[in-house]
Design a protein around this motif. Sequence first.
Motif, PDB file in Angstrom:
ATOM      1  N   ILE A 125       0.842  -1.206   0.000  1.00 20.98           N
ATOM      2  CA  ILE A 125       0.000   0.000   0.000  1.00 20.98           C
ATOM      3  C   ILE A 125       0.876   1.255   0.000  1.00 20.98           C
ATOM      4  N   LEU A 126       1.882   1.243   0.887  1.00 18.69           N
ATOM      5  CA  LEU A 126       2.781   2.397   0.967  1.00 18.69           C
ATOM      6  C   LEU A 126       3.471   2.663  -0.368  1.00 18.69           C
ATOM      7  N   MET A 127       3.889   1.602  -1.048  1.00 18.96           N
ATOM      8  CA  MET A 127       4.590   1.780  -2.322  1.00 18.96           C
ATOM      9  C   MET A 127       3.625   2.212  -3.427  1.00 18.96           C
ATOM     10  N   GLY A 128       2.370   1.778  -3.328  1.00 16.01           N
ATOM     11  CA  GLY A 128       1.370   2.263  -4.272  1.00 16.01           C
ATOM     12  C   GLY A 128       1.200   3.773  -4.142  1.00 16.01           C
ATOM     13  N   VAL A 129       1.088   4.236  -2.907  1.00 15.47           N
ATOM     14  CA  VAL A 129       0.935   5.674  -2.665  1.00 15.47           C
ATOM     15  C   VAL A 129       2.180   6.432  -3.118  1.00 15.47           C
ATOM     16  N   LEU A 130       3.354   5.886  -2.791  1.00 14.07           N
ATOM     17  CA  LEU A 130       4.609   6.530  -3.190  1.00 14.07           C
ATOM     18  C   LEU A 130       4.713   6.639  -4.712  1.00 14.07           C
ATOM     19  N   THR A 131       4.353   5.549  -5.419  1.00 14.12           N
ATOM     20  CA  THR A 131       4.406   5.577  -6.889  1.00 14.12           C
ATOM     21  C   THR A 131       3.474   6.648  -7.444  1.00 14.12           C
ATOM     22  N   GLY A 132       2.280   6.765  -6.836  1.00 11.37           N
ATOM     23  CA  GLY A 132       1.300   7.710  -7.350  1.00 11.37           C
ATOM     24  C   GLY A 132       1.559   9.148  -6.959  1.00 11.37           C
ATOM     25  N   ALA A 133       1.968   9.361  -5.705  1.00 10.17           N
ATOM     26  CA  ALA A 133       2.029  10.736  -5.190  1.00 10.17           C
ATOM     27  C   ALA A 133       3.447  11.253  -4.995  1.00 10.17           C
ATOM     28  N   GLY A 134       4.468  10.378  -5.046  1.00  4.70           N
ATOM     29  CA  GLY A 134       5.841  10.794  -4.760  1.00  4.70           C
ATOM     30  C   GLY A 134       6.387  11.820  -5.742  1.00  4.70           C
ATOM     31  N   GLY A 135       6.089  11.626  -7.018  1.00  4.26           N
ATOM     32  CA  GLY A 135       6.608  12.547  -8.036  1.00  4.26           C
ATOM     33  C   GLY A 135       6.140  13.973  -7.817  1.00  4.26           C
ATOM     34  N   GLY A 136       4.855  14.131  -7.466  1.00  2.00           N
ATOM     35  CA  GLY A 136       4.312  15.467  -7.223  1.00  2.00           C
ATOM     36  C   GLY A 136       4.970  16.143  -6.036  1.00  2.00           C
ATOM     37  N   VAL A 137       5.364  15.342  -5.031  1.00  2.00           N
ATOM     38  CA  VAL A 137       6.039  15.907  -3.864  1.00  2.00           C
ATOM     39  C   VAL A 137       7.402  16.476  -4.255  1.00  2.00           C
ATOM     40  N   ILE A 138       8.173  15.720  -5.035  1.00  2.00           N
ATOM     41  CA  ILE A 138       9.491  16.207  -5.466  1.00  2.00           C
ATOM     42  C   ILE A 138       9.336  17.447  -6.349  1.00  2.00           C
ATOM     43  N   ARG A 139       8.350  17.393  -7.267  1.00  2.00           N
ATOM     44  CA  ARG A 139       8.079  18.561  -8.122  1.00  2.00           C
ATOM     45  C   ARG A 139       7.870  19.815  -7.289  1.00  2.00           C
ATOM     46  N   ASP A 140       7.028  19.706  -6.256  1.00  2.00           N
ATOM     47  CA  ASP A 140       6.715  20.881  -5.448  1.00  2.00           C
ATOM     48  C   ASP A 140       7.914  21.359  -4.644  1.00  2.00           C
ATOM     49  N   VAL A 141       8.727  20.425  -4.132  1.00  2.00           N
ATOM     50  CA  VAL A 141       9.916  20.818  -3.383  1.00  2.00           C
ATOM     51  C   VAL A 141      10.880  21.573  -4.303  1.00  2.00           C
ATOM     52  N   LEU A 142      11.078  21.063  -5.531  1.00  2.00           N
ATOM     53  CA  LEU A 142      11.988  21.739  -6.466  1.00  2.00           C
ATOM     54  C   LEU A 142      11.437  23.101  -6.886  1.00  2.00           C
ATOM     55  N   ALA A 143      10.105  23.217  -6.918  1.00  2.00           N
ATOM     56  CA  ALA A 143       9.496  24.495  -7.302  1.00  2.00           C
ATOM     57  C   ALA A 143       9.418  25.452  -6.117  1.00  2.00           C
ATOM     58  N   GLY A 144       9.924  25.012  -4.956  1.00  2.00           N
ATOM     59  CA  GLY A 144      10.001  25.897  -3.806  1.00  2.00           C
ATOM     60  C   GLY A 144       8.686  26.099  -3.083  1.00  2.00           C
ATOM     61  N   ALA A 161      -6.843   4.496  -0.226  1.00  2.00           N
ATOM     62  CA  ALA A 161      -8.087   3.719  -0.298  1.00  2.00           C
ATOM     63  C   ALA A 161      -7.989   2.678  -1.413  1.00  2.00           C
ATOM     64  N   GLY A 162      -7.474   3.097  -2.571  1.00  2.00           N
ATOM     65  CA  GLY A 162      -7.317   2.160  -3.675  1.00  2.00           C
ATOM     66  C   GLY A 162      -6.370   1.019  -3.326  1.00  2.00           C
ATOM     67  N   GLY A 163      -5.280   1.356  -2.644  1.00  2.00           N
ATOM     68  CA  GLY A 163      -4.311   0.337  -2.246  1.00  2.00           C
ATOM     69  C   GLY A 163      -4.919  -0.683  -1.303  1.00  2.00           C
ATOM     70  N   ILE A 164      -5.684  -0.185  -0.317  1.00  2.00           N
ATOM     71  CA  ILE A 164      -6.331  -1.102   0.635  1.00  2.00           C
ATOM     72  C   ILE A 164      -7.327  -1.995  -0.099  1.00  2.00           C
ATOM     73  N   LEU A 165      -8.119  -1.409  -1.001  1.00  2.00           N
ATOM     74  CA  LEU A 165      -9.082  -2.193  -1.778  1.00  2.00           C
ATOM     75  C   LEU A 165      -8.374  -3.302  -2.550  1.00  2.00           C
ATOM     76  N   TYR A 166      -7.218  -2.961  -3.147  1.00  2.00           N
ATOM     77  CA  TYR A 166      -6.454  -3.961  -3.905  1.00  2.00           C
ATOM     78  C   TYR A 166      -6.082  -5.131  -3.007  1.00  2.00           C
ATOM     79  N   ILE A 167      -5.501  -4.814  -1.848  1.00  2.00           N
ATOM     80  CA  ILE A 167      -5.026  -5.864  -0.940  1.00  2.00           C
ATOM     81  C   ILE A 167      -6.178  -6.749  -0.475  1.00  2.00           C
ATOM     82  N   VAL A 168      -7.308  -6.125  -0.113  1.00  2.00           N
ATOM     83  CA  VAL A 168      -8.452  -6.896   0.383  1.00  2.00           C
ATOM     84  C   VAL A 168      -8.978  -7.833  -0.710  1.00  2.00           C
ATOM     85  N   MET A 169      -9.215  -7.307  -1.915  1.00  2.00           N
ATOM     86  CA  MET A 169      -9.736  -8.136  -2.996  1.00  2.00           C
ATOM     87  C   MET A 169      -8.745  -9.229  -3.385  1.00  2.00           C
ATOM     88  N   TYR A 170      -7.461  -8.892  -3.362  1.00  2.00           N
ATOM     89  CA  TYR A 170      -6.402  -9.849  -3.701  1.00  2.00           C
ATOM     90  C   TYR A 170      -6.384 -10.991  -2.685  1.00  2.00           C
TER      91      TYR A 170
END
Lengths: 209, 209, 209
Positions: A125-144, A161-170
Amino acid sequence: MSGYFSMLLYSLDLLGTGVFAVTGAMVAARRNMDLFGALVLAFVTAVGGGTIRDAILGSTPVFWVHDTNYLTVICLATALTLAGKAWWHKTRHVVMLLDALGLGVFVVIGVEKVLSMQLDPMVAILMGVLTGAGGGVIRDVLAGRVPMVLRSEIYATAAIAGGILYIVMYDVGVSRSIVAIACASSVFVLRLLAIYCNFSLPKVTAQSS
Amino acid sequence: MSGYFSMLLYSLDLLGTGVFAVTGAMVAARRNMDLFGALVLAFVTAVGGGTIRDAILGSTPVFWVHDTNYLTVICLATALTLAGKAWWHKTRHVVMLLDALGLGVFVVIGVEKVLSMQLDPMVAILMGVLTGAGGGVIRDVLAGRVPMVLRSEIYATAAIAGGILYIVMYDVGVSRSIVAIACASSVFVLRLLAIYCNFSLPKVTAQSS
Amino acid sequence: MSGYFSMLLYSLDLLGTGVFAVTGAMVAARRNMDLFGALVLAFVTAVGGGTIRDAILGSTPVFWVHDTNYLTVICLATALTLAGKAWWHKTRHVVMLLDALGLGVFVVIGVEKVLSMQLDPMVAILMGVLTGAGGGVIRDVLAGRVPMVLRSEIYATAAIAGGILYIVMYDVGVSRSIVAIACASSVFVLRLLAIYCNFSLPKVTAQSS
């Protein structure tokens, strides 16, 4: 997972990469960066999350080193974004829709990568979130600026929520292509609800409640 | 090192992880971030330094991927921090004490990891400091402020002193558990002296002296 | 490549490391950081780009872990910088010259590392730029300012041009030492032209054209 489904997921992955690159290039343009700044922000927004994920998991060289389609898509998306500035206001809703779709696809890809390595669902789940949202975090840090995702938007929450749903259904044994579609769709829908209905998480503040 | 001592070190490691997570969640709350922002800042403060250390050393997947106790402790610490805002001012000194203890333990863990890989003592000291102080640097960057540790506090200096003490005692052949205790204790004491006696390193300024 | 040429490249690499460290320590001093802050900024400026490159490529432990000459050079450069503040204004042009030289050498080293792993030329150019310009980006983020390289200077552009030149000459079969010298020299010259003739890339702005 069937070959046909894998191909669909890969196409959506490249689409998401392109849209994330567009949002990066837009932030760069709004900050009066030069062409190189736009390329860098497009690049980190599009593949930054997945790159950190792969570095943490030791899955190196990271994913885009062996498949230069990612870099090509990023360069094209940056060029189109800068060339098409006059049409930005007309494409605003399309970009938001595709960005939400990209988020859903990135979460699926992140979760599946961890599960394929037989690691803990919590890490998936953590890696799903990181893959989805991590890039935007770095973008914003570089943009100050303080990363938007940490402040007010239900962006990461949709990813969680999507990550948890994946794990439960899986866990209950649903086939992988169904799980992937359900996960990506739920992230997509939650994200759109958040944008158009103004949902947001309660702020945590330092004042005692 | 005896099994008993390893268990003590592991317990202190989890304790340090929790306290570092608390300081991350507090910064998030003071910046009006949402719940997800608090989780992210707690996470990067607690395991950010060790994660970069492991990525640099190629010790991947990094340490918390195979042991989810770290993630569990971080989630619990964040929840407790946000739930207990009314008691923050009463626990201020306890948090500072535990944070200094966590710093000492993290330095020991970082130094020992490098030594166990037969690498250079200079690299060991650097990795001890990175393990102890790296998370706080990422936390501050994400919160949009220049990292405190680069500015005015004897935080890193305590870590460096502890790392050097470890290497010297290790070289003269003192047993590892004694070395570890001496290192962690010296970091702890130096850090408290810095807080309560207002020690600080000389500023380096751009004006010619 | 002859052993003599490798030795020259290695010497220039250490020289570039030292000069990059100097610029990092200078930024720290201008921001009133303490001695530790100066060391950290010197360190990330000098080896930050190469460290991320190695983490992405999975070439771990990263380059400076096995060769402590890099760390030694960084410590010496930081000490000299802080001790010699009175002479900063007299050495300004020398620092800029050496910084441009360091950039050229770092690009060569980054490109060659990727090519030696039989990876795509596009990735090689990107890694050349990352090796040369990545450290300065981290330095600026830690110092709390939007990275200069994303804003106005032809810094990265010189690196990209040099990287492309390397790939083209390499493809037509020119010997590696000649290619390396041509690449580093072109970066060096472009960078100096940019500084002294005020070249710059067109800004990309959010206003429609």
